[in-house]
Design a protein around this motif. Sequence first.
Motif, mmCIF file in Angstrom:
data_model
loop_
_atom_site.group_PDB
_atom_site.id
_atom_site.type_symbol
_atom_site.label_atom_id
_atom_site.label_comp_id
_atom_site.label_asym_id
_atom_site.label_seq_id
_atom_site.Cartn_x
_atom_site.Cartn_y
_atom_site.Cartn_z
ATOM 1 N N ALA A 48 11.936 -14.920 -5.760
ATOM 2 C CA ALA A 48 11.233 -14.251 -6.863
ATOM 3 C C ALA A 48 11.038 -12.758 -6.651
ATOM 4 N N LEU A 49 11.319 -12.234 -5.463
ATOM 5 C CA LEU A 49 10.973 -10.847 -5.160
ATOM 6 C C LEU A 49 11.520 -9.819 -6.159
ATOM 7 N N PRO A 50 12.810 -9.858 -6.507
ATOM 8 C CA PRO A 50 13.288 -8.861 -7.484
ATOM 9 C C PRO A 50 12.547 -8.946 -8.815
ATOM 10 N N THR A 51 12.250 -10.158 -9.275
ATOM 11 C CA THR A 51 11.539 -10.324 -10.538
ATOM 12 C C THR A 51 10.104 -9.824 -10.425
ATOM 13 N N ILE A 52 9.437 -10.140 -9.314
ATOM 14 C CA ILE A 52 8.076 -9.647 -9.087
ATOM 15 C C ILE A 52 8.069 -8.124 -9.063
ATOM 16 N N GLY A 53 9.084 -7.540 -8.399
ATOM 17 C CA GLY A 53 9.162 -6.090 -8.334
ATOM 18 C C GLY A 53 9.246 -5.451 -9.706
ATOM 19 N N ARG A 54 10.064 -6.028 -10.585
ATOM 20 C CA ARG A 54 10.190 -5.482 -11.939
ATOM 21 C C ARG A 54 8.914 -5.701 -12.757
ATOM 22 N N ASP A 55 8.329 -6.887 -12.643
ATOM 23 C CA ASP A 55 7.168 -7.229 -13.457
ATOM 24 C C ASP A 55 5.929 -6.430 -13.062
ATOM 25 N N LEU A 56 5.744 -6.234 -11.761
ATOM 26 C CA LEU A 56 4.552 -5.534 -11.276
ATOM 27 C C LEU A 56 4.844 -4.093 -10.883
ATOM 28 N N ASP A 57 6.043 -3.616 -11.161
ATOM 29 C CA ASP A 57 6.428 -2.229 -10.877
ATOM 30 C C ASP A 57 6.197 -1.892 -9.402
ATOM 31 N N ALA A 58 6.757 -2.726 -8.509
ATOM 32 C CA ALA A 58 6.550 -2.569 -7.066
ATOM 33 C C ALA A 58 7.790 -1.974 -6.415
ATOM 34 N N ASP A 59 7.588 -1.135 -5.386
ATOM 35 C CA ASP A 59 8.708 -0.599 -4.616
ATOM 36 C C ASP A 59 9.025 -1.543 -3.457
ATOM 37 N N LEU A 60 9.987 -1.154 -2.598
ATOM 38 C CA LEU A 60 10.407 -2.021 -1.497
ATOM 39 C C LEU A 60 9.255 -2.317 -0.549
ATOM 40 N N ALA A 61 8.428 -1.305 -0.247
ATOM 41 C CA ALA A 61 7.296 -1.535 0.651
ATOM 42 C C ALA A 61 6.332 -2.557 0.061
ATOM 43 N N GLY A 62 6.102 -2.475 -1.257
ATOM 44 C CA GLY A 62 5.231 -3.453 -1.906
ATOM 45 C C GLY A 62 5.773 -4.858 -1.799
ATOM 46 N N SER A 105 -3.381 -20.206 -3.994
ATOM 47 C CA SER A 105 -2.237 -20.170 -4.911
ATOM 48 C C SER A 105 -2.678 -19.834 -6.328
ATOM 49 N N VAL A 106 -3.871 -20.281 -6.700
ATOM 50 C CA VAL A 106 -4.411 -19.924 -8.016
ATOM 51 C C VAL A 106 -4.611 -18.412 -8.110
ATOM 52 N N LEU A 107 -5.134 -17.824 -7.027
ATOM 53 C CA LEU A 107 -5.335 -16.371 -6.997
ATOM 54 C C LEU A 107 -4.005 -15.632 -7.115
ATOM 55 N N CYS A 108 -2.965 -16.137 -6.445
ATOM 56 C CA CYS A 108 -1.644 -15.524 -6.550
ATOM 57 C C CYS A 108 -1.122 -15.570 -7.985
ATOM 58 N N ALA A 109 -1.284 -16.723 -8.622
ATOM 59 C CA ALA A 109 -0.760 -16.897 -9.978
ATOM 60 C C ALA A 109 -1.449 -15.988 -10.978
ATOM 61 N N LEU A 110 -2.706 -15.620 -10.710
ATOM 62 C CA LEU A 110 -3.470 -14.795 -11.646
ATOM 63 C C LEU A 110 -3.404 -13.302 -11.324
ATOM 64 N N SER A 111 -2.637 -12.908 -10.306
ATOM 65 C CA SER A 111 -2.619 -11.514 -9.846
ATOM 66 C C SER A 111 -2.065 -10.569 -10.917
ATOM 67 N N PRO A 112 -2.833 -9.514 -11.286
ATOM 68 C CA PRO A 112 -2.352 -8.567 -12.301
ATOM 69 C C PRO A 112 -1.535 -7.420 -11.718
ATOM 70 N N THR A 113 -1.675 -7.154 -10.416
ATOM 71 C CA THR A 113 -0.962 -6.055 -9.766
ATOM 72 C C THR A 113 -0.401 -6.538 -8.433
ATOM 73 N N VAL A 114 0.522 -5.767 -7.876
ATOM 74 C CA VAL A 114 1.111 -6.148 -6.601
ATOM 75 C C VAL A 114 0.075 -6.087 -5.489
ATOM 76 N N GLU A 115 -0.903 -5.179 -5.608
ATOM 77 C CA GLU A 115 -1.951 -5.097 -4.585
ATOM 78 C C GLU A 115 -2.797 -6.366 -4.558
ATOM 79 N N VAL A 116 -3.144 -6.878 -5.717
ATOM 80 C CA VAL A 116 -3.920 -8.122 -5.777
ATOM 81 C C VAL A 116 -3.083 -9.289 -5.264
ATOM 82 N N LEU A 117 -1.800 -9.296 -5.606
ATOM 83 C CA LEU A 117 -0.918 -10.358 -5.129
ATOM 84 C C LEU A 117 -0.822 -10.336 -3.604
ATOM 85 N N VAL A 118 -0.718 -9.149 -3.022
ATOM 86 C CA VAL A 118 -0.646 -9.033 -1.567
ATOM 87 C C VAL A 118 -1.924 -9.591 -0.938
ATOM 88 N N ALA A 119 -3.084 -9.270 -1.503
ATOM 89 C CA ALA A 119 -4.346 -9.779 -0.964
ATOM 90 C C ALA A 119 -4.410 -11.306 -1.066
#
Length: 487
Positions: A48-62, A105-119
């Motif tokens: 899912a990484l490429p899709t997550i990157g596009r959806d959450l506007d994340a760079d490689l480090a993210g 996993s619920v928290l991951c599914a609801l993440s609005p930004t890459v920072e929240v997803l990382v947490a």
Amino acid sequence: MTDERGTTTEAAPHELLRLKSHSGRLALATTVLGSGIALLDGTIVNVALPTIGRDLDADLAGLQWVVNAYALTLAAFILLGGSLGDRFGRRAMYAVGVAGFGVASVLCALSPTVEVLVAARAVQGLCAALLVPGSLAILQASFHRDDRMAAIGAWTGLLGVASASGPVVGGWLVEQDWRWAFWLNVPLAAVVVALALKFVPESRNPLASKHIDVVGITLAVVGLAALTYGLTALSDGVSARAVVVGVVGVLALGGFAWAETHAKAPMVPPSLFANRVFTTINLVTLLVYAGLSAALLFLVLFLQTVAGWSALEAGAATLPLSIIMLFLARRFGNLAAKSTARPFMIGGTLVAATGFVLLAVAPRDPSFVLHVLPGISLLGLGLSMTVAPLTGTVLAAAPDELAGTASGVNNAVSRTAGLLAIAALPPLVGLGGADYASPDALAPAYRLAMLVCAGLLVGGAALTAVGLRSKEPAPCAGTPHLDHAGR
């Protein structure tokens, strides 16, 4: 209770499970399902990484941190998870870990930004640190000695179901919505908790200290976090901050090693590493899993970014690896139990390394049958030969009362290997920023990365050849501190 030699035991002989019994099969299935959730999640996230990157506007480090936040807390706390299981009950810690993983996993599914997803992924890793070592420790502590290697082999092979379904299911879910990949964990976690409480026998080390090694935990977390940050930051170029933080990480890990030798109740008893086999196998684990983790991540990125495959197609490309392990891992585990793990581990790592080399030379527009299938098949064969003998040998090298701790150490080594490899390899091969989305930048970096990963596995084979004797006893026959019941 104690046997005639004064060796502490954890259960009466009649409580030990046999693999062919109804209760034994249910206990094995429960450990497979729980571990499968963590494995399934990892394979899906990679796809899912490429899709997550596009959806959450994340760079490689993210995107690296989406993977590494989970791996970091898992590696840092997995030692604690193993020791907590030994002290307070392996089934209890396993059930708590699985339940927490579902909530995270619920928290991951609801993440609005890459920072929240990382947490949220970091919370997932913390919970996985309780369930992953508990899974293998339950097998080691609950099954009769004659059935342990076979149970571990079956565990390894059956996890191939999760591996096999992960890329395909994950690819399909990602094409719908990547968040569904995390929602899938919630009902699975509920089922596993119910099965664990009903069918898995409780076991613990009655002599284990109830003291928590706070200093050790703190140094491990700080060391791994700082080193990972420093390596990941190198993707954007060498900077004073990255170097300083990386040095702090190295010093903290050195402090962890020193603290464990002086602690009253260490999280990792230094006596474990006095065993040559235990130390050797963990060093081999470090090399093998570093190569494996980084190679699979680079392969999925290459197939999507360079070859232009969909997430489903890229995920399904790794399917033969899992199918081969499903059918062969238990067989190689049984063969190793009857002889010695050394030839299987040497041969397996070399075969897997050859698979990486074949994948490295795939053209930019690869054919699955001609350029991907041969390498993936060799990788599956090599891992089938390696994983069960490696796991059975490292657990057999530790006393039964430290089964959870030994499993935690080996899992920590494997997770740390993947964590550091994923952080270090992209800058090492020249990737940074948004290069993961550029075919021209990713293609040469992918080839170099795969060759580096092959070299790591060759190093694992060489270390096995040097560190394990040619006539090392079979794992199930070499467990120390066995009592008259075969424990």
